[in-house]
Design an enzyme around this catalytic site. Structure first.
Site, PDB file in Angstrom:
ATOM      1  N   CYS A  26       3.159 -39.895 -29.720  1.00 19.70           N
ATOM      2  CA  CYS A  26       2.813 -38.478 -29.543  1.00 19.70           C
ATOM      3  C   CYS A  26       2.236 -37.923 -30.843  1.00 19.70           C
ATOM      4  O   CYS A  26       1.499 -36.957 -30.834  1.00 19.70           O
ATOM      5  CB  CYS A  26       4.051 -37.694 -29.142  1.00 19.70           C
TER       6      CYS A  26
ATOM      7  N   ASN B 219       7.413 -45.063 -24.939  1.00 19.92           N
ATOM      8  CA  ASN B 219       6.674 -45.495 -26.142  1.00 19.92           C
ATOM      9  C   ASN B 219       7.578 -45.826 -27.334  1.00 19.92           C
ATOM     10  O   ASN B 219       7.219 -46.660 -28.156  1.00 19.92           O
ATOM     11  CB  ASN B 219       5.587 -44.474 -26.511  1.00 19.92           C
TER      12      ASN B 219
ATOM     13  N   GLU C 115      14.048 -31.941 -33.109  1.00 21.99           N
ATOM     14  CA  GLU C 115      14.958 -33.087 -33.182  1.00 21.99           C
ATOM     15  C   GLU C 115      14.918 -33.634 -34.596  1.00 21.99           C
ATOM     16  O   GLU C 115      13.867 -33.631 -35.239  1.00 21.99           O
ATOM     17  CB  GLU C 115      14.526 -34.170 -32.181  1.00 21.99           C
TER      18      GLU C 115
ATOM     19  N   GLU D 106      10.270 -32.206 -26.130  1.00 24.52           N
ATOM     20  CA  GLU D 106       9.348 -32.863 -27.064  1.00 24.52           C
ATOM     21  C   GLU D 106       8.213 -33.398 -26.207  1.00 24.52           C
ATOM     22  O   GLU D 106       8.368 -34.402 -25.508  1.00 24.52           O
ATOM     23  CB  GLU D 106      10.044 -34.024 -27.792  1.00 24.52           C
TER      24      GLU D 106
HETATM   25  P1  NAP Z   1       6.302 -39.001 -18.710  1.00 27.56           P
HETATM   26  O1  NAP Z   1       5.516 -39.576 -17.610  1.00 27.56           O
HETATM   27  O2  NAP Z   1       6.365 -37.531 -18.835  1.00 27.56           O
HETATM   28  O3  NAP Z   1       7.765 -39.616 -18.558  1.00 27.56           O
HETATM   29  C1  NAP Z   1       8.792 -39.325 -19.464  1.00 27.56           C
HETATM   30  C2  NAP Z   1      10.130 -39.484 -18.779  1.00 27.56           C
HETATM   31  O4  NAP Z   1      10.233 -38.542 -17.724  1.00 27.56           O
HETATM   32  C3  NAP Z   1      10.358 -40.853 -18.148  1.00 27.56           C
HETATM   33  O5  NAP Z   1      11.719 -41.183 -18.270  1.00 27.56           O
HETATM   34  C4  NAP Z   1       9.992 -40.601 -16.706  1.00 27.56           C
HETATM   35  O6  NAP Z   1      10.604 -41.491 -15.808  1.00 27.56           O
HETATM   36  C5  NAP Z   1      10.541 -39.205 -16.509  1.00 27.56           C
HETATM   37  N1  NAP Z   1       9.930 -38.482 -15.404  1.00 27.56           N
HETATM   38  C6  NAP Z   1       8.701 -38.625 -14.861  1.00 27.56           C
HETATM   39  N2  NAP Z   1       8.525 -37.753 -13.852  1.00 27.56           N
HETATM   40  C7  NAP Z   1       9.678 -37.042 -13.756  1.00 27.56           C
HETATM   41  C8  NAP Z   1      10.113 -35.988 -12.907  1.00 27.56           C
HETATM   42  N3  NAP Z   1       9.334 -35.472 -11.947  1.00 27.56           N
HETATM   43  N4  NAP Z   1      11.350 -35.500 -13.082  1.00 27.56           N
HETATM   44  C9  NAP Z   1      12.159 -35.995 -14.034  1.00 27.56           C
HETATM   45  N5  NAP Z   1      11.802 -36.994 -14.868  1.00 27.56           N
HETATM   46  C10 NAP Z   1      10.565 -37.505 -14.741  1.00 27.56           C
HETATM   47  O7  NAP Z   1       5.819 -39.510 -20.122  1.00 27.56           O
HETATM   48  P2  NAP Z   1       5.551 -41.013 -20.588  1.00 27.56           P
HETATM   49  O8  NAP Z   1       4.256 -41.434 -20.007  1.00 27.56           O
HETATM   50  O9  NAP Z   1       6.751 -41.854 -20.362  1.00 27.56           O
HETATM   51  O10 NAP Z   1       5.441 -40.830 -22.164  1.00 27.56           O
HETATM   52  C11 NAP Z   1       4.280 -40.442 -22.801  1.00 27.56           C
HETATM   53  C12 NAP Z   1       4.294 -38.960 -23.124  1.00 27.56           C
HETATM   54  O11 NAP Z   1       5.437 -38.652 -23.916  1.00 27.56           O
HETATM   55  C13 NAP Z   1       3.105 -38.553 -23.952  1.00 27.56           C
HETATM   56  O12 NAP Z   1       2.582 -37.348 -23.472  1.00 27.56           O
HETATM   57  C14 NAP Z   1       3.692 -38.355 -25.348  1.00 27.56           C
HETATM   58  O13 NAP Z   1       2.973 -37.477 -26.171  1.00 27.56           O
HETATM   59  C15 NAP Z   1       5.050 -37.856 -25.035  1.00 27.56           C
HETATM   60  N6  NAP Z   1       5.940 -38.064 -26.173  1.00 27.56           N
HETATM   61  C16 NAP Z   1       6.308 -36.978 -26.904  1.00 27.56           C
HETATM   62  C17 NAP Z   1       7.113 -37.145 -28.020  1.00 27.56           C
HETATM   63  C18 NAP Z   1       7.520 -35.962 -28.840  1.00 27.56           C
HETATM   64  O14 NAP Z   1       8.469 -36.094 -29.593  1.00 27.56           O
HETATM   65  N7  NAP Z   1       6.876 -34.814 -28.738  1.00 27.56           N
HETATM   66  C19 NAP Z   1       7.567 -38.410 -28.367  1.00 27.56           C
HETATM   67  C20 NAP Z   1       7.179 -39.508 -27.594  1.00 27.56           C
HETATM   68  C21 NAP Z   1       6.360 -39.303 -26.489  1.00 27.56           C
HETATM   69  P3  NAP Z   1       9.759 -42.691 -15.118  1.00 27.56           P
HETATM   70  O15 NAP Z   1       9.371 -43.601 -16.202  1.00 27.56           O
HETATM   71  O16 NAP Z   1      10.729 -43.272 -14.175  1.00 27.56           O
HETATM   72  O17 NAP Z   1       8.575 -42.037 -14.450  1.00 27.56           O
END
Ligand code: NAP
Length: 484
Positions: free
Chosen positions: A291, A158, A465, A257
């Site tokens: 997020c 995102n 962060e 995060e």
């Molecule tokens: P995600 O599905 O959890 O993926 C995040 C990262 O983790 C991607 O690089 C993904 O790679 C990798 N990943 C997925 N499965 C994994 C596994 N089993 N082992 C290791 N790495 C793995 O999240 P997203 O859909 O990309 O992002 C949206 C989420 O991020 C939302 O829940 C949002 O709230 C959260 N977010 C939080 C913050 C914060 O600062 N708190 C900021 C931004 C976003 P792939 O793409 O290759 O699957």
């Protein structure tokens, strides 16, 4: 900048030890344009042995980088800030192309992302320890800070630039080397950031970038390497939990995060014009794919109707279209699954009696579009009040008194950020203390700032962060009991 020119400049191979190379088994990821669903580029997708190589390269680079004077590390980060700022249009074009967000949002992200390099170039030379007299006398307690070691950084789609620089900036400032694994939907911005850091003077191996669509296997292979001492993850709570289990086996230091479910409270005395402006920022920044996005609007019943209709008017007026078109205010969502989830949450709320004030239907056009949507009279058991929507949908719920508002706001496993609008600052500060979240926007719809500690409580994460706290996450505390 023209999309063709931006894509032509962007690397598409793995960055390991200062070299660009294909995946060892030749595997590639197709990157798609969310506005058309057409392929944009093909990027190398790391295998497990590439991941091991990247960690080895980072481990080889670590001693030299950790021993580099802080002033020199600071200069590299400062140069990275300047280069990213000079090339803002290049980065914004890549971000919009692979993520879909409107160019205005992508430009704002580049400015935000570059600021992490500037902030941490300043922090690099301000990492201090302490000395104190032992209370019993006889010696001194000397506390020093050392770089923690090789850090594995995992980022979501995102904010493909800012989530990477928010980790790389403090890691490099502290003297760590890193392997960055970006999200598979958005690897281009990460690869461009890796190239930029090399140009800014980061020595070979200090920053390695490893797109990988076999995320689980590739990340596990890295975490198994003894050289890795830190895991910093931004993404969903579900994946974060899984990674915490994996990190436990090697007792790794982790920063998490994770997801959010931000409440946005409007008290009866709030300035409604201001609250609607704040709501537009908190909800519509990045098209709702943040997020920090306001997920639930709790509005005092005396102003709920007025607030919902003003918000619906403002959201309904936004221009939706391809992110690269200059007039666009809302781009498509990142992929088909993200849009299907948003639509399912809206259907569920409507089936339970919610009224659609604007939007609410997938448009008949190519691309992953979902229109800005406002729902009111939302039933308490609607799924979108407990799950992260991650799209341009604002559910409005009325409340009777402030204790009910705080109870509703806190009734979630998440605790990243809350928003609160009131003219009574004293009341606002008291309620901010009661809200279970790591951050509160008090009469503000935006909290993110490189100088501030960003992070959540409860299942929204661990650690912070940004700010001074951000660099401490990449250091180990060393205590030396010193005979004086
Ligand atoms: P995600 O599905 O959890 O993926 C995040 C990262 O983790 C991607 O690089 C993904 O790679 C990798 N990943 C997925 N499965 C994994 C596994 N089993 N082992 C290791 N790495 C793995 O999240 P997203 O859909 O990309 O992002 C949206 C989420 O991020 C939302 O829940 C949002 O709230 C959260 N977010 C939080 C913050 C914060 O600062 N708190 C900021 C931004 C976003 P792939 O793409 O290759 O699957």
């Amino acid at each position: 900048m023209k999309l063709r020119d931006a894509l032509g400049r962007c690397p598409t191979e793995l960055l390991i030890g200062g070299e660009w190379r294909p995946a060892s088994d030749g595997r590639r990821i197709d990157v798609h344009d969310p506005a058309t669903t057409e392929p944009l580029a093909s990027v190398a997708s790391a295998a497990e042995n590439d991941a091991v190589d990247a960690v080895s390269a980072a481990a080889r680079a670590l001693p030299g980088w950790a021993a580099t004077p802080a002033r020199e590390r600071s200069a590299v980060l400062r140069r990275a800030y300047e280069l990213m700022t000079e090339r803002a249009e290049y980065f914004a074009t890549l971000i919009t192309a692979e993520n879909g967000k409107a160019l205005a949002d992508a430009r704002a992200e580049v400015a935000y992302a570059a600021e992490f390099f500037r902030w941490y170039s300043e922090e690099a030379v301000r990492l201090a320890g302490t000395v104190q007299h032992a209370p019993a006398g006889g010696y001194r307690i000397l506390v020093d800070r050392a770089p923690i070691g090789v850090a594995v950084l995992i980022t979501p789609w995102n904010y493909p630039a800012a989530m990477a620089t928010r980790k790389i900036g403090p890691a490099l400032a502290a003297g760590c080397s890193v392997v960055l694994k970006p999200a598979s939907d958005t690897p281009l911005t990460a690869l461009a950031t890796g190239a930029l850091l090399a140009e800014a003077g980061a020595p070979a191996g200090v920053v390695n970038v490893l797109p990988a669509d076999r995320s689980g296997a590739v990340v596990t292979a890295m975490l198994d390497q003894p050289a890795v001492r830190k895991l910093s993850f931004t993404g969903s709570t579900e994946v974060g939990r899984r990674l915490l289990h994996g990190a436990a086996d090697r007792v790794l230091s982790t920063s998490m995060e994770l997801g959010g479910n931000a409440p946005f409270l409007v008290l009866a005395d709030a300035d409604l014009d201001d609250a609607v402006r704040g709501a537009m920022l908190a909800k519509m920044r990045n098209g709702g794919e943040a997020c920090t996005a306001a997920n639930r609007f709790y509005v005092h019943e005396s102003v709920a109707e007025e607030f919902a209709s003003r918000l619906a008017e403002a959201m309904g007026a936004l221009r939706m279209g391809p992110g690269l078109d200059e007039g666009t205010e809302v781009g498509p969502l990142v992929n088909a699954a993200a849009r299907a989830k948003v639509d399912e949450l809206v259907r569920d709320a409507v089936d339970r009696g919610a009224r659609v004030r604007t939007g609410g239907r997938i448009p008949d056009r190519a691309g992953h579009y979902y229109p800005p949507t406002v729902l009111d009279r939302v039933a308490p058991d609607s799924a979108l009040l407990s799950e992260e929507i991650f799209g341009p949908v604002a559910p409005v719920v009325g409340f009777r008194d402030e204790s009910e508002a705080v109870r509703l706001a806190n009734a979630t496993e998440y605790g990243l950020v809350s928003y609160l609008y009131t003219r009574d600052l004293r009341r606002g500060l008291a309620l901010a203390g009661e809200l279970e979240s790591g951050m509160v926007g008090l009469n503000r719809g935006l909290v993110s700032d490189p100088a501030a500690p960003f992070g959540g409580v409860k299942q929204s994460g661990l650690g912070r962060e940004g700010g001074h706290e951000g660099v401490l996450e990449y250091t180990e505390t060393k205590y030396i009991a010193t005979g004086w």
